[in-house]
Structures are given as C-alpha cells and as structure tokens.
Design a protein around this motif. Structure first.
Motif, mmCIF file in Angstrom:
data_model
loop_
_atom_site.group_PDB
_atom_site.id
_atom_site.type_symbol
_atom_site.label_atom_id
_atom_site.label_comp_id
_atom_site.label_asym_id
_atom_site.label_seq_id
_atom_site.Cartn_x
_atom_site.Cartn_y
_atom_site.Cartn_z
ATOM 1 N N ARG A 35 0.832 -1.040 0.246
ATOM 2 C CA ARG A 35 -0.384 -0.232 -0.160
ATOM 3 C C ARG A 35 0.993 1.060 -0.218
ATOM 4 N NH1 ARG A 35 -4.968 1.704 4.124
ATOM 5 N NH2 ARG A 35 -4.915 3.402 2.995
ATOM 6 N N GLY A 36 0.389 2.013 -1.214
ATOM 7 C CA GLY A 36 0.900 3.648 -1.078
ATOM 8 C C GLY A 36 2.341 3.317 -2.142
ATOM 9 N N ASP A 37 2.738 1.788 -2.768
ATOM 10 C CA ASP A 37 3.704 2.078 -3.402
ATOM 11 C C ASP A 37 3.344 2.593 -5.037
ATOM 12 O OD1 ASP A 37 5.109 0.272 -2.114
ATOM 13 O OD2 ASP A 37 5.436 -1.874 -3.278
ATOM 14 N N ARG A 38 4.421 3.605 -5.758
ATOM 15 C CA ARG A 38 4.209 3.413 -6.752
ATOM 16 C C ARG A 38 3.318 3.146 -7.790
ATOM 17 N NH1 ARG A 38 8.476 7.388 -8.553
ATOM 18 N NH2 ARG A 38 9.621 5.696 -9.428
ATOM 19 N N ILE A 39 2.259 2.578 -8.233
ATOM 20 C CA ILE A 39 2.089 1.704 -9.668
ATOM 21 C C ILE A 39 1.919 2.210 -10.870
ATOM 22 C CG2 ILE A 39 0.393 0.169 -10.190
ATOM 23 C CD1 ILE A 39 0.447 -0.705 -7.638
ATOM 24 N N VAL A 40 1.517 3.650 -10.979
ATOM 25 C CA VAL A 40 0.952 3.559 -12.808
ATOM 26 C C VAL A 40 1.730 5.325 -12.636
ATOM 27 C CG1 VAL A 40 -1.212 3.590 -12.471
ATOM 28 C CG2 VAL A 40 -0.252 3.583 -14.631
ATOM 29 N N GLU A 41 2.380 5.429 -13.773
ATOM 30 C CA GLU A 41 2.418 7.064 -14.003
ATOM 31 C C GLU A 41 1.378 8.227 -14.980
ATOM 32 O OE1 GLU A 41 6.666 9.087 -13.965
ATOM 33 O OE2 GLU A 41 5.892 8.652 -16.458
ATOM 34 N N LEU A 42 0.465 8.736 -14.282
ATOM 35 C CA LEU A 42 -0.142 9.616 -14.948
ATOM 36 C C LEU A 42 0.252 10.783 -16.192
ATOM 37 C CD1 LEU A 42 -3.931 8.906 -13.475
ATOM 38 C CD2 LEU A 42 -2.789 7.511 -15.163
#
Length: 93
Positions: free
Chosen positions: A32-39
């Motif tokens: 939880r809180g990990d960066r997953i996707v960049e927009l």
C-alpha cells in the motif's frame, strides 16, 4: 479480494489525462502506497499509489490510453487476512 486501482479525483475536469507508464508489472507484489502507474496531464506527470498491499493482477490501460477521474486502471488481489481480522471465539469468556 480484488481492489481496483482508480484514477484519483483531479481539481479540473477539462484536463486531458493519459496513462504514461506502468511502474510495476502484473504478478509483482505491491505494498500500500507504492507508486504503481504514472499518469500524464499535458506538461505534468504524477503517480498513482497502490490502494492496498497484494499482487498486481491486471493493468487495464496501456500507455497512451486516455483516462478520466474514477477510471479503473488495474486490479490488485489482496489476501483476505489483510481485510478481516481472525478472532478465536473460544478464548472469549
């Protein structure tokens, strides 16, 4: 239990928003809180964080896809044990 990864609420509804890149791959464990996707909003990128811990099971949008607030970007399967606490009723008097 599957949890959706959603596009967060933005300050302006008229901005064009697209998926820039995935920072994690399907099958990887996330916290939880990990960066997953960049927009990408024209000229600015921002990261979407994992809403829970578990395994990334689906990336529903590809880089370049246009998305909107509330759009489902992908899914995380989280262990049921993280969602509910196990209680041993036999110990309660």
């Amino acid at each position: 239990m599957s949890t959706p990864i959603l596009v967060p609420q933005l300050e302006s509804d008229d901005q064009r928003l697209s998926v820039s890149l995935w920072l994690m791959r399907v099958g990887e464990e996330v916290t939880r809180g990990d960066r997953i996707v960049e927009l990408l909003v024209p000229g600015v990128t921002f990261d979407v964080a994992a809403p829970c811990s578990g395994t990334l099971t689906s990336c529903d949008c590809r880089p370049g896809d246009e998305v909107h607030e509330g759009s489902v970007l992908g899914w995380i399967d989280s262990p049921e044990s993280d969602q509910t606490a196990d209680v041993d009723d036999s110990r309660l008097d």
